[in-house]
Structures are given as C-alpha cells and as structure tokens.
Design a protein around this motif. Structure first.
Motif, short mmCIF file in Angstrom:
data_model
loop_
_atom_site.label_atom_id
_atom_site.label_comp_id
_atom_site.label_asym_id
_atom_site.label_seq_id
_atom_site.Cartn_x
_atom_site.Cartn_y
_atom_site.Cartn_z
N PHE A 95 0.71 -1.19 -0.11
CA PHE A 95 -0.09 -0.06 -0.03
C PHE A 95 1.11 1.34 -0.10
N PHE A 96 1.99 1.19 0.90
CA PHE A 96 2.82 2.68 0.81
C PHE A 96 3.51 2.72 -0.21
N ALA A 97 3.81 1.51 -0.95
CA ALA A 97 4.74 1.79 -2.01
C ALA A 97 3.92 2.33 -3.11
N ARG A 98 2.60 2.01 -3.16
CA ARG A 98 2.09 2.52 -4.40
C ARG A 98 0.51 2.47 -4.09
#
Lengths: 433, 375, 509
Positions: A95-98
């Motif tokens: 989630f936090f990557a993309r």
C-alpha cells in the motif's frame, strides 16, 4: 412573601396585577413543547419487555435511518468484496509503496460486482422478470411478519406457515384433476392460504390462552413443519408414482399461475401478492380491526380499557400473518416450482423477517423492501455468474441491514444524524436493562 | 466511550500500516494489474487458485460449468465432490471451470440458463432436485451437452449424460468386511432421510453382512436398517443427532457403525471417541483423508462422483461424448471400497482375501447385492 | 455541602431547557424546586448529576468549581440522586443493589454477603429508613424500593441528595415517613434538593423554595410566609383558582347501584369486601382513602375491568355484572382511569385516534368495518377546541402532549360521550396546576348536566373540594357516603380505620 427576580415576566400575581403571561401565551408554549417532544420522543411503557422494546425500536425507526442502514450495509458489503479478492489484498500489501494500486484494484472489483448486481436485477425485461419472481414470495412473507409485528408479536414462524401453505396448495394442485383453471387455481391458492392460516392461528391461540411466547412456539412449529414435510413427501400421497426421489407430483396445469409472457418466469402470483398487500393495507391501516391491532401492539392495557379484546386480536394477527405466509407458499408452488421438495421453502420465511424489519412493519414499506430483496436475489445470481462474487454476499448485506436497523443508534452514530438524539438514548438505555 | 473508540481506531490504523509496508511489484510486470480481470472470470474460493499446480499440458478453450443444488460447493458432500472432478479437469485437461451455486429451487432454471447463454461446452448439474430443470434445458437446447450427477431418466437423450452409481456394490463389500471384523457380533447404521440415495448404501451393507453370515455360518446382526425401515435423523446437518443415534447403537452393542447422513456422521466419530471404542465405515469419500477422524475409519464406501464428472469432461474434450445412462460400478471404478489404512491388521486376513473374489463375483453378477436375496 | 449553580444553560434542539439558572443550596438545607412538568427541573438535576453537560455556566461545591463527566464524578463529589423511575436490579436483594459497584468481597473476589447485609442494616437503622437487606427488590412495595434508592446514595456518602418527585409514588403515610427521614439527613448536615409540583409538600418540608418556569428561576420563596396561592401563581405564571366554586347539588334518581360487591385477586385475597352504595344523577360521590385500600379494584370492577366475585352492579337499572368492558362502556359509563399512561391512552396514537379509542367501531367513526378518518378528525378538532387540549394538531401523538393535556384528552373523550355515570379515578394525578383547575371545573359541569359522578382520589383536598357526599375506603370496606360537610379531620380518621359513628357524632351536622 416571595422574593422575585427582576426579570420575571409574570409580574406579581399575588397582587393580582396585570398578568404578563397571557392564557394564550401559556397555551402557545405548551403546544411548542408538545411539538418538541413529538420530534424527539420514542414512547415506551415503563417496564416493557424485550419483545415490546424491539418492536418499538423497529417500527419507530425513521425512514432516514432505514435508508442509511441499507447504504451502510452496501458499503460494508463492498469492503468485504474487496478484502476477499486476492488481487486487492495483494495490492494492499504494498500500500505505501503504491497506494493507487490498492484503491484501483478495490474499486474495480467492487464496482464490477455492484454493476453486475444492478444489471442483473433491473438491466432488462428478463432481469426485471426475475426480480419480480424473487420478490413475490418475499413480499408475502414480509407481510406475514409485519402484520403480527404491528400487534407487538414477533412471528418467527413464517417459514413453517409457508411450508404448511405450500404443502396444502400443492396437494390440492396435483390431487384434484379435471377442473378448469378459474376454479382449480383459486381453490389451490385458497387451500394454501388456509393451511398457513391454521399454522399461524395455532401459536396465536397458545399465546392468548396460555401465554406461551410466540417466538418459541413458532420456532418449534417451523421444525415440525420441516420434518413433517420431509416425511410426507416420501409418502405415496405426494411422491411421483414412477420415481423414488423425495419430489412430489407436479401441480396440474389448471392450478398453475399463468405466466404473463412466454419465456419470462414472472407470473400472475405477483398479482395475488399485490392484491393481498392492498387488502392488508386496508386491514391494518384503515379498518376497525387494524385499529384494534395497532392499539394492542402499542399498549395492550389501554386497548383493553377501551373495550377491545387483546387476546382475540393476538390470535387474529397471528392467523392473518400465517395466511399471508401460506399465500407465499401457494405462490411459490403454484407459480414457480410446480412441485414440492424437501426444503422448498428455502428460508423465504426467515427472509420475510428481514423484509418486514426493513419495511419498519409498515405495509407499503414491506412491499418496497420485498421488491428490493427480490432485486438483490436476482442481481446476486447474475453477480455470481458474471464476476464470481459469491452469492453469500447478498446474505451478508441482508444480515448487515438487520444489524443496523435493530441498532438505530449505530446508524445515527455513523452518519451523525442529530435530530433524534434523545430518542436514541432512551431506546438504547431500554435495551441494556 | 470516546477514548475507547479512538484507541480502537488507532489500533486498526496501526495494524493496517504494519501490513501495508510491502514492496510494490515492478511497474513493468503487468500481471498484478491485469489480475482482477483474470480472476473475475474465475470463481471465488476456487481451489485452483489456492493450490497452483504445474502448467496444464495444453490449454483448450473448453468450458466446463457446474450448477450445484442448495448445498453449494462447500457442502462436504456430493456438490463438493462433483466440483473437485471439475477442478481436476481444469488442471489436467486445461479447461476452464465455472460454478453457480443455487440457494433455492427458484435458482435452478436461471442458473442453467445463464450457463447456456454464456456458451459452456458442458454443463454439469448436481443432484436429483435438478432433474427436471436439467431435462427441460437439454430438450430445449439439443446442441448443448449436459451431465447430471445422481439422477437417471426414463428416456435417454444424446446430449444428456446421467451419472448414477451402483453404490450398493461397494457397500456390500463394506458390510462383508464389517461383519468379518466385528467382535461384538453387532454392526450398526443410520441414515439421514429414508430416500433411495441414502438407503442404497444401507441395503448393500445389509446384504454384505447377510452374505457373510451365510458363508461363514455366523449371526452378525445389523442395527438400524432391516431393508425397509431403520434409524433416520431426519436431516443432513445435526451432528448432535449423529451423536445421539450413535450412542444408541453403541448401547445396543454395535462396534462398527456406518452413518449415511453427510456431516451428521461427524457426530458418530465424536461419540465413538467419547465411548472409547468402535469403528466407522464412512461413505461417499475416503473418510480417512476427508475427515479429521482417520484413526476411527475402518474403511469407506466411495462414490467417485469426481471421477464420473472428470470422465464426462474428458469424453467431451476428446470428442467421445455419448449421452444416456452411465453407471459407476466396481467394474469401472465409479464406486469402490477404500483401503483399511490403520486397520489393515485388524481386519482378518481371510476377510481381506475374500474381498477380491467378491468384487469379481459382483462384477460378473454371480453375487447379488440385494439384501432380500439373503435371509 | 454548600452548592452553587451559576448561570447554568442547557439547550436542546429548538428549546432552551435551562436558561441561566442560578441556585444556592446551603449545608443542612432542604431546597425545594417547584415547577410544572416540563419546566426544566429534571434537566437541571441531570446536569448536576453529570448525566447532561451544561452548555454554559458552572457548578461550585464548597466554593470549588466542579467538572462533571458523568454520574461517577457526581457521586465522587458527594452528590446522590434518586430518580423518579428507580434504577434497581429487580431480582437482586436490597443489599446487593445498594452495594452494586462497591461490593464487599473476601479474598479472590468472593462476595462477603454477611458483611454487606450487616452494613446495610446498620445504615438503614441509622437513617430512619427501615428495610430488610436480604429481601428481593421486586418483592418490595414501591415506597420501600424508594428507600433502597435513598440508601444507595447514602451508602456512597452523599452529602447532597437530589430527590426527583419522590412523593409521586407514595401514600400520604409513606410520604410523611420520607419527610421524617429527610429531616434526619439535614440534622446530620446533609443538603437535600426536593423536587415536586405539589405545593403542600414544599410547604411541609422545604427550607427554601425556588420556582422554575420555562427553564428559568422566576422566584424564590420562604415556605413559612409564602401562601400556596402565591406559589401556584408563580409556578403557572398567572393567577390560579385553587378553590372549586360549585353550586349546590341537585341529586335526582339513582344511576349507579352497588350491592354486596366482593372482589378477590387470583390468590383469593379479598380486595373489595361487601361494598354497598349508590350514586345519583347530579351529585358527586367522592371516595377517599389511603391508596391500596381497595379503591383500584373497586373502580375496575365497576367499569368492567375486573371480575366480580359476588354482588351486583347496576347502571340506570341495568345490571352490568359479568359484562365485558365494551358492554359497560357502551351502557353509558365514562371512566377516567387512574393510570393514564397505561390504561387511558395509546401514546403513539394520534390525538384524534385517542379521542375515539373506545368508539373506534361505532358509527359514525366506522362504516363497513372501515375507519372514517374525516369523521374522526372532525370529532377530534371539535373536542380539542371544546376541552382546551393544547396540541399542535390532531395528528400529534398523544404521548408528546404534557401530562395535563394528556389528561384533558382522556377527560374530553370520556365526558363527550353520552354517559349517565362518570367514574373518575385520581383524575388530577401528575397533572399541572392549570389543568387541575380545568378538570375540576369540568367535573362539576358534568354533574350539573345531570350525570352521576363517582370520584376516587387519594388527594384529600380534592375529595373535600368536590364531593357532595364522601365515602372512605379502608381495608376493602367502604363507609358512607356521608353528606358534606364532613371535616378534613373526620375523613382523615376514617381513612385510618376509625369507627364512623364515633367520628361523626362530634361533627356539626
């Protein structure tokens, strides 16, 4: 002597001086106060039992809360669709990557499912036909629960009453032969209604005469109906003569509800359902019997003090509910399945509880809720076929609706509906004690 | 109140943050983005996804479609077994497998119609309840191939295959083995509902026991079924009923019990565990593998519906399709007796030796599996 | 405890329930809070008890500002409250209820029942509120349950006790006992806020009276000097007539004739014991008595709600013994029930529906089993006008009217039918002063129209003000009716069971 605040508007009545607060002003203020309370108060007798409080909570729910319950259930259903989809879970893993991925995945999956649900229920002639087919018995079982609900009774027995009605309708439908449609079909349908009537009358009498709680007796009667059906369908009276499967003979063509159009399953049992709904509307909302029914449901003591007979009203309410469930059984057997099998009721009686609750025990509301649930069912089938989303999602949405309606405070908390603050507090407190 | 709500929210967010710190796949690999479209076609909970296997030998564009009855694909019974056959075909033959679950009778017709419209190559329906709907669909769509599990028609259709099972043949072997193994001289059985798909098991079992008595001059008794009437729970759900019925049979002295009631049989296993002794003859699948009570399973009467479904798909794929009745027998291994597993040494050698001969005798028709032929 | 409320304001949507209320309660003082229903008394007390949060203003205890985040804080600060509706667990014992939340335990958390019981007994004796610690609460009379509530507060060492309408559920005797106990608390230096809308009680117990009207303090008074008339005027906001002005009765033929009436409960206890009397057209016969002496079953039996064991009741010469409630009502009997909320009204029904509650299936309100809403509404509009029922509309649920207007609704329904006999049971209970005045006038008016009126009331003042003849019930037996005037003392003594011959021999006839 009395001390007096200087801003006292009343002047000094002890000296019988001019009275600042006129009679008209007092009256106006009392009326204002009544208006406030009308907007805010949910009335309950002190010491009302759980059943009464539940019924009051349901029937006292506002239209807004009902709609919001449905919306909330749809939203949570969407979250569940998204979370059970592996691709979405995977996307949330990074989630936090993309973050865009996760939301796009979730949106795609959920919107595809709901679009299929919508198209499958209203997308065309055939779909609308399926919606109406599914809605017909649901409207009737919904009313079967709603009518006793208005008398303060919780009819869990629509399932058993539907079975009793379906069995009798089926029996008359296949064992009587040689009659024309105009005679045979009404006869078979009437048999179904009568079967349900008796099966609803019984717990009503038990309640009125012995005090046996209708929830318990109807649950037990459901089991009896189910087991007796399983046995009876295997007997030669019902079973197809050339086969040993537990499937009954087929209903004669003269006892089948004709379809409107060839190729579409929607049939004239819908007209029976709507006709009964109109009758029930008159009965509950416009007739003297309905006046008694509502009075008994809201305050049985006051009803008795007004010269009504609460016992008889309880029996009538349950019998009427049973008759409606019996009509649902007749609609199912004579209109759609044309034969009896073990488990032909398929939980439609229990779905009727949800329908009645969503309809807040009102007749129009229940019919609308029945149509909505019919659409959910028809659309759910299509959703399953097209997107692979499990049909169980429809059950989840139904269950969530019940949760939200039974706990209106929850909906108000989620959507911050302010107007009914006080009422919620009272009902919620009542539930706890 | 407010504080707790805040704490709860914080905990949820925290948990999400912790799980959401994974690495994104490379932007170049389009699979992750494409996937939803792919999975849309597939069914949720599709076992194929959970246990990815080696690439199928060759991909075909054959679609095999299954319509369940009210039980659904996870009923631990015939719907599930039939679906497993379909899944195996997906893996081994490279077909696409789809399923529609019915929740009531009203769903049968539209579900079948949906698959007809979608253009499935073979539509398999499960259970006698779908009998009429399947027949009607087959008549209306003569170019569409159908197969139905556990149902036979009076008439045969070129595009409809009826997959039925001579379960009594395998049950006969189980009855013989049980009669040869019992120490108390009493074996028991009970069913879900007194209907043919259930009672064929009990008939075969009873016949096997009687045949053993006749051959060996013994007097092993069968509790719970006499060829026409017996013990029935009245449902296929309540494990408590299974427990009660089993207690009753154990009290009567039975030491080997065959429950023919789906998951109700798990109640039998629980009751035997509590009782401390006793063995089970499982039905439909090999209970040694399909339940957690393997240690109690003497053997199982297997009704290989998955095989029948798989074979039907294969026949259609290979172009060897034939409609009409296909009976699963001992001969074609549509039914069979499971291995004794842990009880290999408990079953007397002579009994085990006799089974092969019996199997041949049944196949050739020399040995009757009808209990009425024995006294 | 010295308590000061400064500028307390509480707004609910669309209404200001408390408007800048200032209030000072001295240590050892009984501070009466007087006001009609809906004047804002309960809201103010709920703020003080931490159930509501004030929008403005502050609370000072012994000069220190007090922040309340819930009842727990209030209890910790020494504030205790006895609500109008009790907060007790019915199936628990007295001691369990009192110690709920502060249980005495052995090691490992086992309840120390003996110690709990002993402590409660000691507290009860010390406080002058005798109660058996081991009795189950639901078995106790309402008055005793109230003691349990008070003890609960005392056990938590309340230095300020809020009593919300404590006498509403009590018999006069129980009320006197309560007042005695209250005097005991103040002697110990505790303060009491006493809420009631009954003027007499304030004069009997309060050291200081604050009058609340429409959310504001409109005056404070010294109960020793203020007259009831002054207090009533202040409370209502206009001059109020407390004395009923009625012409001499013109009794005519007998309407209600009761002979040898006996009523028993299911357990076989005799509730009404061989009662004989008659009521004539054009007179008011009032039945006095301490509550629980058989008035309720008597009225229920006369109006067809209770089975008559033996004896006979005739109305206008026709026996109604053994007839259904509906038959009795349609035979020309009007009934204003004592329990308005339970028996008189369906709170969720509209004003219009309640006005035809016992005529729902009669012409012209129903034809061919169908309700005639136009007729029903026209009827309602006429009655609302004629009986001065203050309601926003005839479609308003009856439950949202004030207590007094709900009672006017019942009065309108019962008075407007063609009736020969009117049975009014506690017709002014829980009703504000303005409505009491109105209902009394209506009763007299009905009498003067030639209706026989039977009034049952536990308010002695009401009985004496309205009666043409007065009867007294004691232990299920009825003495009288005696023609008025009978002195208040004489009726009081008969209510306690004194022999009427003895009592009345000294009376000036």
């Amino acid at each position: 002597m009395t001390d007096r605040h200087e801003d006292d508007p009343a002047g000094d009545p002890a000296e019988s001086g001019p009275v600042a607060l006129s009679e008209a002003e007092v009256a106006r203020q009392e009326i204002e106060a009544a208006k406030e309370r009308e907007a805010a108060i949910t009335h309950l007798e002190p010491g009302a039992g759980f059943g009464k409080r539940f019924v009051a909570a349901v029937t006292g729910t506002s239209v807004l809360v009902t709609i919001l319950s449905f919306v909330a259930a749809i939203v949570i259903g969407g979250v569940i669709i998204a979370l059970t989809e592996p691709a979405v879970r995977e996307a949330f893993g990074y989630f936090f990557a993309r973050p865009g991925d996760a939301f796009r995945e979730a949106w795609d999956v959920v919107s595809a499912a709901y679009v299929a649900l919508f198209r499958g229920s209203l997308g065309g002639r055939a779909q609308i036909s399926e919606t109406l087919v599914s809605a017909t018995p649901l409207i009737l079982t919904g009313l079967a629960v709603a009518v006793p609900l208005r008398a303060g009774l919780f009819n869990i027995g629509a399932e058993g009453q539907l079975i009793a009605g379906g069995m009798l309708a089926g029996l008359v439908g296949f064992s009587v032969t040689g009659l024309p449609l105009v005679v045979h079909l009404p006869l078979a349908a009437a048999a179904g209604i009568a079967g349900g009537w008796v099966y609803g009358w019984l717990p009503g009498v038990l309640k009125a005469r012995t005090g046996a709680h209708e929830v318990i007796s109807t649950i037990m009667l459901n089991n009896i109906a189910r087991l007796v059906t399983a046995w009876m369908i295997s007997t030669t009276l019902f079973r197809r003569p050339d086969r040993s499967d537990p499937i009954s003979k087929s209903v004669e063509a003269s006892a089948q509800f004709p379809r409107f159009v060839d190729g579409l399953r929607v049939n004239t049992s819908l007209l029976m359902a709507l006709g009964l709904a109109v009758f029930v509307f008159w009965l509950v909302e416009r007739s003297t019997r309905g006046f008694e029914l509502n009075a008994v449901g809201l305050n049985a003591r006051a009803a008795r003090a007004a010269g009504m007979d609460p016992d008889r009203t309880v029996i009538r309410a349950m019998a009427t509910g049973g008759a409606l469930a019996g009509a649902a059984g007749a609609a199912l057997i004579l209109g759609l399945q044309h034969r009896l099998t073990i488990g032909f009721s398929a939980g439609l009686g229990f779905d009727g509880i949800t329908v009645a609750l969503l309809g807040r025990g009102r007749i129009g509301g229940t019919v609308a809720a029945g149509l909505l649930f019919g659409a959910l069912r028809a659309g759910g089938r299509s959703m399953q076929a097209q997107t692979g989303t499990s049909l169980d999602l429809v059950l989840v949405i139904q269950a969530l609706i019940i949760v939200f309606i039974a706990a209106p405070g929850l909906v108000r908390a989620i959507f911050r509906v302010k107007a009914d603050d006080l009422a919620t507090g009272q009902v919620a407190k009542g539930w706890g004690s | 109140m407010k504080t707790t709500r805040r704490m709860f929210a914080a905990a949820v967010v925290g948990a999400l943050v912790l799980t959401a710190c994974g690495d994104a796949p490379e932007e170049e690999t389009p699979d992750a983005v494409e996937e939803p479209e792919a999975t849309d076609e597939e069914t949720e909970g599709d076992p194929a996804e959970e246990e990815p296997t080696e690439e199928p030998a060759e991909q075909t564009d054959f679609r095999g479609c299954l319509v369940t009855d009210q039980g659904g694909v996870d009923d631990q019974s015939f719907n599930q077994t039939a679906w497993e056959g379909m899944v195996r075909a997906e893996q081994e033959l490279g077909i696409t497998a789809d399923v529609l679950e019915s929740t009531s009778e009203a769903d049968f017709e539209p579900n079948i119609q949906e698959f007809v419209t979608q253009g499935c190559d073979l539509i398999v329906t499960v259970g006698f309840l779908l009998g009429e709907a399947t027949e009607a669909a087959a008549q209306a769509n003569p170019d569409q191939n159908f197969a139905i599990v556990d149902y036979a028609y009076d008439a045969d259709y070129d595009n409809l295959r009826e997959l039925v099972f001579g379960t009594e043949e395998a049950a006969f072997l189980a009855g013989y083995a049980a009669a040869g193994t019992t120490e108390s001289g009493i074996v028991g059985t009970y069913g879900g509902i007194n209907i043919p798909p259930v009672t064929v098991f009990m008939d075969g079992f009873l016949a096997g026991v009687r045949y053993y008595n006749q051959e060996n001059g013994t007097d092993v008794q069968v509790e719970g079924w006499d060829g026409s009437d017996g013990l029935f729970t009245g449902n296929f759900e309540s494990q408590d009923d299974g427990r009660n019925f089993t207690d009753q049979l154990l009290q009567a002295g039975a030491d080997i019990i065959m429950p023919v009631a789906g998951p109700v049989g798990l109640g039998t296993a629980a009751a035997i565990e509590d009782f401390g002794s006793g063995m089970i003859v499982w039905v439909d699948t090999d209970g040694y593998e399909s339940t957690q009570y393997g240690a109690l399973m003497l053997t199982s009467v297997m009704k290989n519906m998955d095989v029948a479904v798989f074979d039907s798909v294969q026949a259609a794929v290979d172009g060897n399709w034939e409609g009409g009745l296909v009976v699963g027998t001992l001969e074609n291994e549509g039914v069979g007796l499971a291995p004794f597993h842990d009880f290999e040494d408990t079953v007397p050698q002579e009994v085990r030796d006799a089974l092969d001969g019996l199997r041949q005798g049944i196949i050739s028709g020399e040995i009757s599996v009808d209990p009425a032929d024995y006294s | 405890m010295h308590l000061e409320l400064r500028g307390i304001t509480k707004r609910f949507p669309g209404v200001v329930a408390n408007d800048a209320v200032d209030l000072v309660v001295e240590p050892g003082q009984v501070h009466g809070l007087l006001g009609e229903n809906g004047a804002g008394k309960s809201t103010l007390m709920n703020i003080l008890y931490g159930l509501y949060r004030a929008d403005e203003g502050e609370i000072l205890v012994d000069g220190q500002p007090l922040e309340l985040d819930g009842p727990g804080d209030a209890i910790a600060a020494g504030i205790g409250m006895v609500h109008q509706h009790f907060m007790l667990v019915p199936v628990f014992t007295v001691a369990e209820n009192i110690l709920l939340g502060v249980e005495r335990t052995h090691q490992l958390g086992r309840l120390d029942r003996a110690r709990s019981s002993r402590e409660v007994r000691e507290l009860a004796e010390r406080s002058g509120l005798p109660v058996d610690p081991d009795a189950i609460v639901e078995d106790l009379a309402v008055g005793v349950q109230q003691r349990v509530e008070i003890l609960k507060a005392l056990y938590r060492d309340a230095r300020l006790l809020i009593l919300d309408e404590p006498t509403a559920v009590l018999t006069p005797q129980e009320a006197d006992d309560l007042f005695e106990a209250i005097r005991g608390f103040t002697a110990e230096g505790r303060s009491v806020i006493f809420i009631s809308h009954k003027l007499r009680e304030h004069r009997a117990i309060a050291d200081r009276i604050s009058v609340l009207r429409r959310g504001r303090i409109v005056g404070t008074a010294d109960p020793r000097t203020a007259t009831e008339q002054e207090l009533a005027n202040l409370m209502v906001g206009r001059p109020v007539e407390l004395v009923v002005d009625k012409p001499r009765a013109q009794p005519q033929d007998i309407v209600l004739d009761v002979t040898n009436l006996v009523v028993q409960d299911l357990a076989g206890t005799t509730l009404v014991d061989d009662v004989n009397f008659e009521v004539r057209r054009g007179e008011i016969v009032a039945v006095a008595g301490v509550e629980g002496n058989g008035q309720t079953p008597l009225v229920r039996a006369l109006t067809g709600l209770e089975t008559i064991l033996s004896g006979d009741v005739t109305v206008s010469g026709v026996s109604v013994t053994g007839r259904t409630r509906k038959d009795v009502l349609r035979a020309g009997v009007g009934h204003v029930p004592e329990d308005r909320a339970h028996d008189g009204l369906v709170a969720d029904f509209s004003v219009a529906e309640n006005l035809v509650l016992n005529l729902w299936d009669a012409e012209p309100f129903a034809k061919h089993a169908t309700l005639q809403f136009r007729e029903i509404d026209a009827h309602a509009k006429r009655l609302v006008e004629a009986y001065d029922v203050r309601t926003p509309s005839t479609a308003t649920p009856a439950g949202s009217l004030s207590g007094g207007n709900q009672q006017k609704l019942v009065v309108a329904r019962e008075f407007d039918r063609p009736i020969d006999l009117l049975v009014a049971s506690q017709p002014t209970r829980g009703v504000d002063v303005g409505s009491i005045e109105y209902i009394h006038r209506q009763l007299v008016a009905k009498r003067d129209q030639g209706t026989a009126v039977l009034l049952v009331s536990s308010e002695l003042d009401e009985v004496l003000a309205l009666a043409d003849r007065v009867a007294v019930m004691f232990h299920g037996r009825l003495v009288g009716p005696f023609p008025m005037p009978v002195s208040k003392e004489a009726v009081g003594r008969m209510m306690a069971g004194a022999d009427p011959d003895e009592v009345l021999s000294g009376e000036p006839r």
